[in-house]
Design a protein around this motif. Sequence first.
Motif, PDB file in Angstrom:
ATOM      1  N   SER A  70       0.806  -1.223   0.000  1.00 14.15           N
ATOM      2  CA  SER A  70       0.000   0.000   0.000  1.00 14.15           C
ATOM      3  C   SER A  70       0.843   1.279   0.000  1.00 14.15           C
ATOM      4  CB  SER A  70      -0.950   0.000   1.197  1.00 14.15           C
ATOM      5  OG  SER A  70      -0.217  -0.035   2.402  1.00 14.15           O
ATOM      6  N   THR A  71       2.155   1.162   0.057  1.00 10.92           N
ATOM      7  CA  THR A  71       3.029   2.335  -0.003  1.00 10.92           C
ATOM      8  C   THR A  71       2.832   3.045  -1.342  1.00 10.92           C
ATOM      9  OG1 THR A  71       4.655   1.267   1.434  1.00 10.92           O
ATOM     10  CG2 THR A  71       5.444   3.111   0.098  1.00 10.92           C
ATOM     11  N   GLY A  92       3.213  14.029 -10.656  1.00 20.56           N
ATOM     12  CA  GLY A  92       2.651  14.586  -9.436  1.00 20.56           C
ATOM     13  C   GLY A  92       1.638  13.666  -8.774  1.00 20.56           C
ATOM     14  N   GLN A  93       1.118  12.704  -9.510  1.00 24.92           N
ATOM     15  CA  GLN A  93       0.211  11.728  -8.927  1.00 24.92           C
ATOM     16  C   GLN A  93       1.036  10.577  -8.357  1.00 24.92           C
ATOM     17  OE1 GLN A  93      -2.394  10.951 -12.311  1.00 24.92           O
ATOM     18  NE2 GLN A  93      -3.933  12.335 -11.444  1.00 24.92           N
ATOM     19  N   SER A  94       0.375   9.578  -7.819  1.00 20.32           N
ATOM     20  CA  SER A  94       1.086   8.423  -7.276  1.00 20.32           C
ATOM     21  C   SER A  94       0.263   7.162  -7.483  1.00 20.32           C
ATOM     22  CB  SER A  94       1.403   8.623  -5.796  1.00 20.32           C
ATOM     23  OG  SER A  94       0.210   8.658  -5.041  1.00 20.32           O
ATOM     24  N   ILE A  95       0.941   6.028  -7.362  1.00 20.95           N
ATOM     25  CA  ILE A  95       0.300   4.716  -7.423  1.00 20.95           C
ATOM     26  C   ILE A  95       0.831   3.901  -6.249  1.00 20.95           C
ATOM     27  CG2 ILE A  95      -0.049   4.734  -9.924  1.00 20.95           C
ATOM     28  CD1 ILE A  95       2.452   2.962 -10.191  1.00 20.95           C
ATOM     29  N   THR A  96       0.116   2.864  -5.876  1.00 22.24           N
ATOM     30  CA  THR A  96       0.608   1.993  -4.819  1.00 22.24           C
ATOM     31  C   THR A  96       1.639   1.019  -5.378  1.00 22.24           C
ATOM     32  OG1 THR A  96      -1.069   0.291  -5.166  1.00 22.24           O
ATOM     33  CG2 THR A  96      -1.603   2.069  -3.580  1.00 22.24           C
ATOM     34  N   VAL A  97       2.438   0.461  -4.497  1.00 15.07           N
ATOM     35  CA  VAL A  97       3.386  -0.585  -4.895  1.00 15.07           C
ATOM     36  C   VAL A  97       2.619  -1.725  -5.553  1.00 15.07           C
ATOM     37  CG1 VAL A  97       4.978  -2.338  -4.000  1.00 15.07           C
ATOM     38  CG2 VAL A  97       5.151   0.032  -3.203  1.00 15.07           C
ATOM     39  N   ALA A 112       5.267   2.900 -14.856  1.00 16.76           N
ATOM     40  CA  ALA A 112       5.297   2.268 -13.535  1.00 16.76           C
ATOM     41  C   ALA A 112       6.690   1.734 -13.224  1.00 16.76           C
ATOM     42  CB  ALA A 112       4.266   1.148 -13.459  1.00 16.76           C
ATOM     43  N   ALA A 113       7.383   1.210 -14.232  1.00 18.86           N
ATOM     44  CA  ALA A 113       8.754   0.714 -14.032  1.00 18.86           C
ATOM     45  C   ALA A 113       9.686   1.861 -13.657  1.00 18.86           C
ATOM     46  CB  ALA A 113       9.249   0.008 -15.289  1.00 18.86           C
ATOM     47  N   ALA A 114       9.632   2.956 -14.416  1.00 18.11           N
ATOM     48  CA  ALA A 114      10.510   4.102 -14.135  1.00 18.11           C
ATOM     49  C   ALA A 114      10.215   4.681 -12.756  1.00 18.11           C
ATOM     50  CB  ALA A 114      10.344   5.171 -15.217  1.00 18.11           C
ATOM     51  N   ALA A 115       8.946   4.833 -12.415  1.00 22.92           N
ATOM     52  CA  ALA A 115       8.578   5.374 -11.100  1.00 22.92           C
ATOM     53  C   ALA A 115       9.052   4.445  -9.982  1.00 22.92           C
ATOM     54  CB  ALA A 115       7.067   5.591 -11.018  1.00 22.92           C
ATOM     55  N   SER A 116       8.915   3.144 -10.185  1.00 28.24           N
ATOM     56  CA  SER A 116       9.381   2.177  -9.188  1.00 28.24           C
ATOM     57  C   SER A 116      10.888   2.289  -9.000  1.00 28.24           C
ATOM     58  CB  SER A 116       9.005   0.749  -9.603  1.00 28.24           C
ATOM     59  OG  SER A 116       7.612   0.587  -9.648  1.00 28.24           O
ATOM     60  N   GLY A 117      11.600   2.429 -10.109  1.00 28.59           N
ATOM     61  CA  GLY A 117      13.048   2.582 -10.031  1.00 28.59           C
ATOM     62  C   GLY A 117      13.452   3.842  -9.292  1.00 28.59           C
TER      63      GLY A 117
END
Length: 178
Positions: A70-71, A92-97, A112-117
Amino acid sequence: ISLMVAATLLKVNAAEAATPKYAAVVVDVNTGRTMFSASADAPRYPASLTKMMTLYMLFEGMKSGKFTKSTRIPISRHAASQAPSKLGVKAGQSITVETAILALVTKSANDAAAASGEFMGGSEARFAQMMTAKARSLGMSRTTFRNASGLPNPSQLTTARDMAMLGIALRQNFPQYY
């Protein structure tokens, strides 16, 4: 399942296996014995198979307690600007893990990959260094990562055998996500 087709970098059938641009390996996960290989140690671009390592790093982060499903992962301009396939989340938005994991697995989402990285490494470039270090620790001696998604980079290389090692490590170390 005693056999696992752990890595096929490009679509391969018997006739294509002899063509130099294709690479494949089939490994018995119980014994480690190679059952079939075609150019298994030749360098190839990993393309979206790169996301297997991004997933490995997400799973490892959850297992170590650094974050949970949920992070929230923030979406930067860089992440939002990635080429499709992507979720299309705005900077500026976010998604959960959990959403990132599902987006990587089902949509192969580059944003999603780039943001996770960026979330795990501070920058995608730093995360790629972390991915490469993790690859070495797993025995993947011929793999170098340059981004979290597999988008084209001439310096991002792997082998079918290295990706087989990663597939096996994912299954062995994170069976709850298999």
